[in-house]
Each structure stands twice: as C-alpha cells, then as structure tokens.
Scaffold this motif. Structure first.
Motif, PDB file in Angstrom:
ATOM      1  N   LYS A   7      18.911  11.635 -20.187  1.00 31.39           N
ATOM      2  CA  LYS A   7      19.902  11.452 -19.218  1.00 31.39           C
ATOM      3  C   LYS A   7      19.286  12.713 -18.094  1.00 31.39           C
ATOM      4  O   LYS A   7      19.325  13.496 -18.906  1.00 31.39           O
ATOM      5  N   ALA A  31      20.999  16.423 -21.533  1.00 31.84           N
ATOM      6  CA  ALA A  31      20.754  16.002 -20.287  1.00 31.84           C
ATOM      7  C   ALA A  31      19.818  16.865 -19.806  1.00 31.84           C
ATOM      8  O   ALA A  31      19.739  18.239 -19.533  1.00 31.84           O
ATOM      9  N   ASP A  84      21.108   8.939 -14.217  1.00 33.79           N
ATOM     10  CA  ASP A  84      21.301   8.668 -15.536  1.00 33.79           C
ATOM     11  C   ASP A  84      23.323   8.363 -14.344  1.00 33.79           C
ATOM     12  O   ASP A  84      23.756   7.264 -14.446  1.00 33.79           O
ATOM     13  N   ARG A 131      18.742   1.748 -13.170  1.00 33.63           N
ATOM     14  CA  ARG A 131      19.653   2.432 -14.076  1.00 33.63           C
ATOM     15  C   ARG A 131      20.498   2.211 -15.303  1.00 33.63           C
ATOM     16  O   ARG A 131      21.112   2.878 -16.662  1.00 33.63           O
ATOM     17  N   GLY A 133      23.683   2.939 -14.447  1.00 38.27           N
ATOM     18  CA  GLY A 133      24.078   4.194 -15.002  1.00 38.27           C
ATOM     19  C   GLY A 133      25.825   4.159 -14.558  1.00 38.27           C
ATOM     20  O   GLY A 133      25.938   3.508 -14.891  1.00 38.27           O
TER      21      GLY A 133
END
Length: 298
Positions: A7, A31, A84, A131, A133
């Motif tokens: 991510k 991430a 994201d 995405r 998110g």
C-alpha cells in the motif's frame, strides 16, 4: 504479508510527532510512503531512516499551497503507481484569547488545519477513489468540547470533523472510507512548545478533570491510528474514552455546565494573554519561522 504490504500512504505533517510515528509504523508493515512537511531537515532525516527513495517520497511543501500538494501527490503516484491511504495530519495551534491572539496567527491556523486538509484530500482523492482507499483526517477532542484560549484550534478541529463527515457521504459510493481522529493531549512538540511559551497553559490544563490532563505518548497514539487505519474506522479516539465526549457534546455546552466549567477560566486566561503579549507572538517560534519560509516544494 500485512494489511499494509504494497500500500502507498500519504502523510502530511510527516516530519515529526504523530505523523512521523504513524509513518514509521506503516513502513514497518510494508507500506510505501509519500511524506509532506514544510520542516525540511527532519523530513529528510526520517526519509533516510525509513529506507530512502526506494520506499519514501519526501516533499518539503506547505499544505496551504494546493499546487505544491498536487505536485507531491503527482510525484508519489509517478513513483509508486497511486495512493491508497491519506493521513491529513498537518496541524498547528495559536495562543491567546480572541481579544489577544494575533489575527495573522489565527488565520494561519485556519489555513493549515482546515484549508490544508482540503488541499490534501483534493489532491489525492482521484487516486484514492481509483484504489478504493481510505482517508483519515486528524481532528481533536477540541471538536467535541471547546477549550478557552484556543479558539482557532477549536474552530478548525470542529471544521475538519464536519469536513470528514461530508466527505464520507460524498465518496461512500466510490468505495472510499473516511475517518476522523480525535485525541486528547499528546506528548508532541506542539504541546511542549505551548507549555514552554505560555506557562499559564499548564495551569489551565491542571483545572481540567483528571483524565483530560494526562499527556499520551506519541507511540500510543500512533498505534491507535495504525489500528484504526487498518479497520478503515470512521472515528479514532485517543484514548478510547474520548469518544464519550462526542455523545456528551450537547450537554457540555449547556449554560449550566459552561458556567460551572468556566469558573476557573478567569484565574488563568488573563495570565495567558499577558504572557502572549510579552512573547510578541501567538505561535511557537518554530511554527512561526516555518510559516514565514513557506517552501513550495523541493
């Protein structure tokens, strides 16, 4: 593999305090990061600590400058393919009552805390929507209960809570999650600088109910943020009991409760104002210096 592996998280106010600690925790779980802050030196140091350019895009920018934030987002999308997670964390506070606070400082708090959150979301939202998110907007318990001497902070933190609420309704059909974070005192430079500059703020804090006086370590706060981001929480309260204040909000601002809770205010507010006048500023020296420099990007 973790929930954050692969991510990409955008964190504003990412050079120190809560933003930096959240960045560390997300990076530790896989991430990649886009960090924005206008404090260039600690931002560069953190980027190196977290693995350098392979894992981190660090941009020195002022969230009050939409073009600069858009540039930072574009660099992150170009480097990592998209965004994201957004943590709109950049925030400052001013000192002094409404009659004493420097109007320029009051305006600067509104620009950073409220307009800066809008700029962050506006710039990142196309990628977040693509995405499906999650956006976390950092508010405060000041959105639940007003604190005298902090009118600009109170107003902006209430404002960003409602901004998050409106945004959640706008983007739910796109699969985007939106949350707001509400913290009590966190042991950050923001709090430490205020107490050092304006000793009356320490006395003000001492008049609050005991649970509200405690300073929570940054790591504890960031851990709650991490769990909340993973759950795509609508609200993250730090500590957890702070959420009770949200439900008590109508009661806390009734005339009777305000009269009782406000009894101690005259004992310290005039001292705070005198200290602010003596300082000759309504922001910490560090925040004031950064505001004057206002880098666009680097």
């Amino acid at each position: 593999m973790t929930a954050f592996t692969g991510k990409v998280a955008l964190v504003t106010g990412g050079a120190r305090g809560i933003g930096a600690e959240v960045a560390r925790r997300l990076r530790a779980r896989g991430a990649r990061l886009v960090l924005i802050d206008n404090d260039s030196a600690p931002l560069r140091e953190l980027a190196v600590e977290l693995g350098g350019e392979e894992h981190v895009v660090a941009v020195s920018a002022d969230v009050c400058d939409l073009a600069a934030v858009e540039n930072a987002v574009a660099r992150g999308v170009e480097r990592f393919g998209g965004i994201d997670i957004v943590v709109a964390n950049a925030g400052i506070s001013s000192y002094g009552s409404v009659l004493t606070v420097d109007p320029a400082a009051f305006r600067r708090v509104v620009e950073v805390n409220l307009i800066g959150s809008f700029h962050t979301v506006r710039a990142a939202l196309p990628s977040i929507a693509e995405r499906r998110g999650y956006v976390l907007i950092v508010s405060s318990i000041a959105a639940y209960v007003a604190m005298p001497g902090l009118a600009a902070y109170d107003a902006t933190k209430a404002g960003v809570e409602q901004f998050a609420n409106a945004l959640r309704l706008e983007v739910a059909h796109l699969g985007v999650g939106v949350g707001s974070a509400h913290m009590s005192w966190i042991d950050t430079s923001l709090v430490r600088e205020a107490h050092a500059d304006v000793p009356a703020s320490v006395r003000a804090r001492a008049t609050m109910p005991r649970p509200l006086r405690k300073a929570i370590p940054v790591r504890e706060c960031a851990a709650r943020f991490e769990r909340g981001i993973e759950r795509r929480a609508e609200r993250i309260n730090v500590p957890a009991w702070a959420g009770v204040l949200r439900w008590l909000r109508p009661l806390l601002h009734t005339p009777l409760v305000e009269r009782v809770s406000g009894r101690a205010v005259p004992t310290w507010l005039s001292d705070m104002d005198a200290e602010v006048v003596g300082l000759g500023r309504s922001l910490s020296a560090r925040v004031q210096a950064l505001g004057k420099s206002r880098p666009a990007s680097e």
